[in-house]
Scaffold this motif. Sequence first.
Motif, PDB file in Angstrom:
ATOM      1  N   GLY A  71      30.414   4.610   5.892  1.00  0.00           N
ATOM      2  CA  GLY A  71      30.747   3.263   5.467  1.00  0.00           C
ATOM      3  C   GLY A  71      31.843   2.635   6.303  1.00  0.00           C
ATOM      4  O   GLY A  71      32.240   1.485   6.062  1.00  0.00           O
ATOM      5  N   GLN A  72      32.342   3.374   7.276  1.00  0.00           N
ATOM      6  CA  GLN A  72      33.263   2.875   8.292  1.00  0.00           C
ATOM      7  C   GLN A  72      32.611   3.099   9.656  1.00  0.00           C
ATOM      8  O   GLN A  72      31.740   3.967   9.785  1.00  0.00           O
ATOM      9  CB  GLN A  72      34.604   3.613   8.244  1.00  0.00           C
ATOM     10  CG  GLN A  72      35.379   3.429   6.963  1.00  0.00           C
ATOM     11  CD  GLN A  72      35.936   2.017   6.841  1.00  0.00           C
ATOM     12  OE1 GLN A  72      36.168   1.332   7.832  1.00  0.00           O
ATOM     13  NE2 GLN A  72      36.158   1.579   5.605  1.00  0.00           N
ATOM     14  N   ASP A 110      30.370  -6.247   9.131  1.00  0.00           N
ATOM     15  CA  ASP A 110      31.132  -5.980   7.908  1.00  0.00           C
ATOM     16  C   ASP A 110      30.216  -5.845   6.693  1.00  0.00           C
ATOM     17  O   ASP A 110      30.424  -4.966   5.846  1.00  0.00           O
ATOM     18  CB  ASP A 110      32.145  -7.096   7.670  1.00  0.00           C
ATOM     19  CG  ASP A 110      33.267  -7.092   8.699  1.00  0.00           C
ATOM     20  OD1 ASP A 110      33.463  -6.064   9.354  1.00  0.00           O
ATOM     21  OD2 ASP A 110      33.947  -8.130   8.833  1.00  0.00           O
ATOM     22  N   GLN A 111      29.214  -6.701   6.583  1.00  0.00           N
ATOM     23  CA  GLN A 111      28.339  -6.660   5.415  1.00  0.00           C
ATOM     24  C   GLN A 111      27.510  -5.388   5.376  1.00  0.00           C
ATOM     25  O   GLN A 111      27.338  -4.767   4.317  1.00  0.00           O
ATOM     26  CB  GLN A 111      27.406  -7.880   5.403  1.00  0.00           C
ATOM     27  CG  GLN A 111      26.546  -7.965   4.136  1.00  0.00           C
ATOM     28  CD  GLN A 111      27.383  -8.019   2.865  1.00  0.00           C
ATOM     29  OE1 GLN A 111      28.197  -8.927   2.688  1.00  0.00           O
ATOM     30  NE2 GLN A 111      27.213  -7.041   1.982  1.00  0.00           N
ATOM     31  N   GLN A 143      28.961   1.580   1.995  1.00  0.00           N
ATOM     32  CA  GLN A 143      29.985   2.075   1.077  1.00  0.00           C
ATOM     33  C   GLN A 143      29.502   2.004  -0.369  1.00  0.00           C
ATOM     34  O   GLN A 143      29.650   2.971  -1.134  1.00  0.00           O
ATOM     35  CB  GLN A 143      31.261   1.248   1.232  1.00  0.00           C
ATOM     36  CG  GLN A 143      31.962   1.407   2.561  1.00  0.00           C
ATOM     37  CD  GLN A 143      33.100   0.420   2.735  1.00  0.00           C
ATOM     38  OE1 GLN A 143      33.730   0.007   1.755  1.00  0.00           O
ATOM     39  NE2 GLN A 143      33.369   0.016   3.964  1.00  0.00           N
ATOM     40  N   GLU A 144      28.909   0.885  -0.741  1.00  0.00           N
ATOM     41  CA  GLU A 144      28.461   0.708  -2.124  1.00  0.00           C
ATOM     42  C   GLU A 144      27.319   1.654  -2.467  1.00  0.00           C
ATOM     43  O   GLU A 144      27.292   2.234  -3.567  1.00  0.00           O
ATOM     44  CB  GLU A 144      28.050  -0.750  -2.340  1.00  0.00           C
ATOM     45  CG  GLU A 144      29.235  -1.714  -2.296  1.00  0.00           C
ATOM     46  CD  GLU A 144      28.818  -3.175  -2.340  1.00  0.00           C
ATOM     47  OE1 GLU A 144      27.586  -3.444  -2.400  1.00  0.00           O
ATOM     48  OE2 GLU A 144      29.707  -4.048  -2.314  1.00  0.00           O
ATOM     49  N   LEU A 172      28.288  -2.439   6.671  1.00  0.00           N
ATOM     50  CA  LEU A 172      29.161  -1.318   6.319  1.00  0.00           C
ATOM     51  C   LEU A 172      29.566  -1.367   4.850  1.00  0.00           C
ATOM     52  O   LEU A 172      29.662  -0.324   4.192  1.00  0.00           O
ATOM     53  CB  LEU A 172      30.392  -1.317   7.222  1.00  0.00           C
ATOM     54  CG  LEU A 172      30.112  -0.981   8.690  1.00  0.00           C
ATOM     55  CD1 LEU A 172      31.346  -1.258   9.542  1.00  0.00           C
ATOM     56  CD2 LEU A 172      29.664   0.468   8.849  1.00  0.00           C
ATOM     57  N   GLN A 173      29.767  -2.558   4.321  1.00  0.00           N
ATOM     58  CA  GLN A 173      30.077  -2.696   2.898  1.00  0.00           C
ATOM     59  C   GLN A 173      28.910  -2.197   2.048  1.00  0.00           C
ATOM     60  O   GLN A 173      29.115  -1.509   1.032  1.00  0.00           O
ATOM     61  CB  GLN A 173      30.384  -4.159   2.564  1.00  0.00           C
ATOM     62  CG  GLN A 173      30.743  -4.411   1.102  1.00  0.00           C
ATOM     63  CD  GLN A 173      32.025  -3.726   0.682  1.00  0.00           C
ATOM     64  OE1 GLN A 173      32.961  -3.624   1.458  1.00  0.00           O
ATOM     65  NE2 GLN A 173      32.063  -3.244  -0.553  1.00  0.00           N
ATOM     66  N   ASP A 174      27.706  -2.502   2.468  1.00  0.00           N
ATOM     67  CA  ASP A 174      26.520  -2.026   1.744  1.00  0.00           C
ATOM     68  C   ASP A 174      26.439  -0.498   1.769  1.00  0.00           C
ATOM     69  O   ASP A 174      26.081   0.126   0.761  1.00  0.00           O
ATOM     70  CB  ASP A 174      25.249  -2.620   2.364  1.00  0.00           C
ATOM     71  CG  ASP A 174      25.085  -4.103   2.057  1.00  0.00           C
ATOM     72  OD1 ASP A 174      25.776  -4.611   1.157  1.00  0.00           O
ATOM     73  OD2 ASP A 174      24.262  -4.748   2.741  1.00  0.00           O
TER      74      ASP A 174
END
Length: 385
Positions: A217-218, A286-287, A293-294, A289-291
């Motif tokens: 996620g990073q 960014d979006q 992570q979630e 990677l955010q996905d």
Amino acid sequence: MMSVFPTYNRFPLTIQSGEGTVVTDDNNKQYLDFVSGIAVCNLGHRPPAVEQAIQEQLGKVWHVSNLYQIPIQEDAAELLTGPTDLDYVFFCNSGAESNEAAIKLARKHTKKDKIITFKQSFHGRTFATMSATGQEKVHEGFGELLPTFEYLPYNDTEAVAQVNDQKVAAIMVEVIQGEGGVVKGTEQFLQAIQEKCKELGALLIIDEVQTGIGRTGQPFAYQLHNLDPDIVTSAKGLGSGFPVGAMLGKAELAETFNAGSHGSTFGGNPLASAAVKATLQTIFSDQFLQDVQEKGVYFHQQLQKKLLTLSGVKEVRGQGLIIGIEIDEDAIGFIHKLRENGLLAVLAGPRVIRLLPPLNVTREEIDEAISILQKVLEYEKVNLK
């Protein structure tokens, strides 16, 4: 396979095609692929943007020597270093080669030759990277290894604190040991390594071959911690299945790796660079990677909720979409049963089921995978005794 060396214990499976998270075998049976070529197909199989980029490059030029300017290689390097504090990239063809480059650079730059790694680590199968790997099974049969590597226990902060050897050129570490069982380094342990490198004037090398390119996620797993590496190595997910590796380093190392000090015939050629560029343009948003992570949080929560109550399941661990399920017996039988039920998984040591789905896996596919895992671990256990 009569003409191929038997270096792999192959499963009785021939994959004929793949798209996204789903692969189809030669009997037209479909599977959820939660191996992803061992963390390679981070955008699933045949991601359209990467496929298109490679096809476009195929129509221009496939390969030129690194003696010439390769603009698309520069584009790929800029994307790769963009979310980091690193400045330069050396392109090669694999994770082992990227770690080999890191070892050479550290020794040449520091003019010292000892490198500390950790037990149960995995850094590759060239002679230097095999010597860097802290696993006896990788060493067996090859005679005397390179003598300039020392293995410390992983997550042992005290062992790191006791190092007082001024001949240490670098400490090389995985933030999460993938092949070693999906074991996360503790914050205290990783900070101790960084401080020890500063104390000894040694370089900090972080092996991100499996954990990099969005897997946690990073962009890179070390970014989950307050770490400032001198060198980071990458491969696997970097080219969406196209063979490519990379070593990233700080600006002050550039003069050490000057013309003629290292090289690669195929490293970063136009086709590889096209694959890298298209891959990173998608994953390093960014979006996206955010996905990741979630979905990683959701996957871990559901696994813990539905598997930890089962007899024989000891722990669910990992970060993002690199997950290990430790059980109380050898896991290979469960890997076979999962495959028979339509889910591909891989081992991470004898008793750990490792899951590495594509980063764009859907929640519905995650739920389906959990359902298969639950079925196999709950109902098939007695039949595997």
